[in-house]
Design an enzyme around this catalytic site. Structure first.
Site, mmCIF file in Angstrom:
data_model
loop_
_atom_site.group_PDB
_atom_site.id
_atom_site.type_symbol
_atom_site.label_atom_id
_atom_site.label_comp_id
_atom_site.label_asym_id
_atom_site.label_seq_id
_atom_site.Cartn_x
_atom_site.Cartn_y
_atom_site.Cartn_z
ATOM 1 C CG ASP A 153 -1.567 -3.602 -3.148
ATOM 2 O OD1 ASP A 153 -1.109 -2.781 -2.036
ATOM 3 O OD2 ASP A 153 -2.795 -4.621 -2.478
ATOM 4 C CG ASP A 202 2.728 -5.160 -0.324
ATOM 5 O OD1 ASP A 202 2.461 -5.571 0.822
ATOM 6 O OD2 ASP A 202 1.708 -4.965 -1.511
#
Length: 168
Positions: free
Chosen positions: A129, A147
């Site tokens: 991330d 995401d």
């Protein structure tokens, strides 16, 4: 060879949207993660401010959405991956049966994002991330393109469901 029926042609067309968005999201997700890790060297930089409210911040997410179930340990990566792939199979079945091309595309985006995160879990033991949004004292959880694609796909499914209820 038999000529495809109109129903088969429509199904193939909708599945084309699913496959297109699946491949597009998966390729962009993996390319951005590769660049962040190896081209931009974000692990070495940790966090880089790009704009007010936008940073690239390196986070290895060992949990699922918003850090939930982070205490699952090393078994978590296998469990989360198996569950995600099972859900991807169910979404693929849904995509093959939907009459709406935008739903098929949204499902493809969700599937591509899920598989992108599974690849990370299996390759690195955690999801890469790096997008960090923050403003006025608020800080959103760090996320990646997979995401975002999953969230956008789910939003399309919710909107489609709400509009469908208004018609019925």
């Amino acid at each position: 060879m038999l000529e495809p029926t109109p129903r088969r042609r429509r199904r193939a067309s909708k599945m084309g949207w699913t496959v297109l968005f699946f491949c597009l999201v998966l390729a962009l997700d993996q390319a951005t993660k590769h660049w962040m890790l190896h081209g931009y060297d974000l692990p070495g930089r940790q966090s880089v401010a790009l704009l007010p409210g936008l940073n690239f911040t390196m986070v290895w997410n060992h949990a699922i959405t918003f850090g939930m179930l982070g205490g699952a340990g090393s078994a978590g990566r296998v469990i989360f991956s198996v569950v995600a792939l099972f859900i991807v199979m169910l979404l693929g079945l849904w995509a093959s049966r939907t009459p709406r091309p935008w739903v098929a595309g949204a499902l493809g985006a969700i599937m591509g994002g899920a598989v992108g995160n599974v690849i990370d879990r299996l390759q690195f033991g955690a999801v890469v991330d790096f997008v960090h949004l923050h403003a006025y004292g608020w800080s959103w959880p760090v996320f990646n393109l997979a995401d975002a694609a999953i969230d956008c796909g789910v939003a399309i499914l919710i909107i489609d469901n709400l509009l469908d209820r208004d018609r019925g």
